[in-house]
Each structure stands twice: as structure tokens, then as C-alpha cells.
Write an enzyme that holds these catalytic residues in place. Structure first.
Site, PDB file in Angstrom:
ATOM      1  CG  HIS A 189      -7.752  -4.094  -2.250  1.00  0.00           C
ATOM      2  ND1 HIS A 189      -9.074  -4.468  -2.215  1.00  0.00           N
ATOM      3  CD2 HIS A 189      -7.289  -4.181  -0.983  1.00  0.00           C
ATOM      4  CE1 HIS A 189      -9.418  -4.748  -0.959  1.00  0.00           C
ATOM      5  NE2 HIS A 189      -8.361  -4.571  -0.193  1.00  0.00           N
ATOM      6  CG  HIS A 216       0.072  -3.058  -0.659  1.00  0.00           C
ATOM      7  ND1 HIS A 216      -0.480  -1.807  -0.576  1.00  0.00           N
ATOM      8  CD2 HIS A 216      -0.843  -3.911  -0.109  1.00  0.00           C
ATOM      9  CE1 HIS A 216      -1.680  -1.892  -0.014  1.00  0.00           C
ATOM     10  NE2 HIS A 216      -1.921  -3.148   0.282  1.00  0.00           N
TER      11      HIS A 216
HETATM   12 MN    MN Z   1      -3.820  -3.657   1.199  1.00  0.00          MN
END
Ligand code: MN
Length: 253
Positions: A88, A135
């Protein structure tokens, strides 16, 4: 603040390495100001390092404020705070999940480009002791952890397929090797076999990541892969993992 943070991140490159005794790991916060605030006020002073695992913005209208809290402790404590990139931290998601509109509304139509610069300067991975932090997960083209250092810089989307996978892939116990993920083109699920091979080959003990909704935490592959999730968006517990020597403590924020 954005310029200063971008500058520090660009000096360091895509892979950070460090040793620390007590380390905190925070998963996706997705604009959850109260979670970030609690981490900073109550837990940050007790830690040697604090790793944010990405996904600070989108899915709410306080992405800017969430990022401001994180960047302000990062700038004051650049040796102690690690701010990893999530999927994101990219226009690929920001155009559809709220952050682009939020920035445009708050600062005008030219401001988003500065966030793009910041996001494309964020590191993809950190090695803390013998733990790899990212991530999303492992990438099917990366065998040596050092290869992360060679990933192209300032890759806005990112377009590099290996960098993309680090941000988008997910672990699945039942999968063998890498198989295409329901998340879409270029994203994969990775199995226990490739995880164990990667950890052994690189002399690592485990992988700590965010990216998937969990009730605070999820332990896969006998704890070799740990997912930390810290958002309010999905109405589940926001978790923070603390690693002190060999012991792991779950904290519910
Ligand atoms: Mn994510």
C-alpha cells in the site's frame, strides 16, 4: 518531514541489517492512529528496535496522520526505527483504496508525487539478528538474501517482479514451491519447502511479515513464518510482536 525521511532512506538502500536484543514488530496499521500512538507512547521506550512492516495508509482517511506519527519517530531515531515498504506504499493501491484522494483533498493535486518519492525509497527488507522482515514474503527469483540489496531503487509501483513479490506474496502451508496467488498477476503463494530451503540457505531462523488479516497474529510452518496484523479496519485485534533474545511475546494493542 517527507523530504528528510526520504533522504535518510535513500542513503541506506533496500536491505537493512542490524543486531538487537529487544525488537518490536508492528504489522499493517492502515490509518489506525490509536494503534500507532499506543506503540510509540507505551512500547517504543522499552525496545532496542521497532520494525514497522508496511501498509500505513489506505482503507481510512487518516493515512497522512498515521504516516506523520511514524516518520516523526523515524527521523528522531533513525537507528532505532525501521519503516519497511508495504504494497500500500504505492500508486497501484493508493489510487483505489483512498490515500491518493486523501492527499489530494488535504494538500492539492501536486502533493502525491512527494509521497511516491518517499514510498519508493522505503526499504524492502530488514535482517534483525537472524530474522528476515518483509511486508509480504519470499520471492521466487531470490535465493540469496543479499539479492535484495540489488533491487532497483525508486521503483514507484514497483515494476521489478522480485520487489513486487516481496510486497505481495503470502505463505501457505499446503502449497509446494510458488503458485499464482488470487491477489492477481505477479503475486504468488509460497510453500513450506521453499521457505525452509531459503531460511537454511541464508542461515536465518524465521520470517516475520504483515500483509494478511489475522486476529493479531498467525503462526505458520511451525513458527518459521509469523504474520503480524495491527489494523482496526477488519475489526479484529491489533497485534504487536516483541522478540527478546529467543522469546516471543504477543501484545494486543
Ligand atoms: Mn499488504
Amino acid at each position: 518531514m517527507i523530504k528528510k525521511a526520504t533522504e535518510i532512506m535513500r542513503e541506506r538502500g533496500p536491505l537493512l541489517r542490524m543486531e538487537a536484543r529487544t525488537v518490536g514488530f508492528v504489522g499493517d496499521t492502515h490509518t489506525a492512529l490509536d494503534v500507532t500512538d499506543k506503540v510509540i507512547k507505551h512500547y517504543f521506550p522499552l525496545l532496542d528496535k521497532l520494525v514497522f512492516l508496511g501498509d500505513y495508509v489506505d482503507r481510512g482517511d487518516t493515512g497522512v496522520e498515521n504516516l506523520v506519527q511514524i516518520l516523526s519517530i523515524f527521523i528522531k531515531n533513525p537507528e532505532k526505527v525501521i519503516v519497511l515498504r508495504g504494497n500500500h506504499e504505492s500508486p497501484l493501491t493508493n489510487l483505489y483504496y483512498g490515500f491518493y484522494s486523501e492527499v489530494t483533498k488535504k494538500f492539492g493535486s501536486d502533493a502525491y508525487v512527494e509521497f511516491e518519492e518517499l514510498f519508493s525509497s522505503m526499504p524492502y527488507a530488514a535482517l534483525v539478528n537472524k530474522v528476515l522482515c518483509v511486508h509480504g514474503g519470499l520471492s521466487n527469483g531470490i535465493r540469496d538474501v543479499e539479492e535484495i540489496e540489488m533491487l532497483p531503487s525508486y521503483d514507484i509501483n514497483p515494476d521489478d517482479p522480485q520487489a513486487f513479490q516481496i510486497l505481495w506474496n503470502d505463505p501457505r502451508e499446503e502449497v509446494t514451491g510458488f503458485v499464482p496467488s488470487e491477489r492477481g498477476d505477479g503475486a504468488f503463494l509460497f510453500g513450506r519447502d521453499v521457505t525452509e530451503e531459503f531460511l537454511t540457505h541464508n542461515d536465518l531462523t524465521r520470517l516475520i511479515r504483515g500483509h494478511e488479516v489475522a486476529d493479531g497474529f498467525r503462526f505458520d510452518m511451525d513458527g518459521k513464518v509469523i504474520t503480524v496484523f495491527s489494523s482496526r479496519y477488519h475489526h479484529m485485534s491489533a497485534g504487536m510482536l516483541v522478540m527478546s533474545g529467543q522469546s516471543l511475546t504477543k501484545i494486543y494493542l
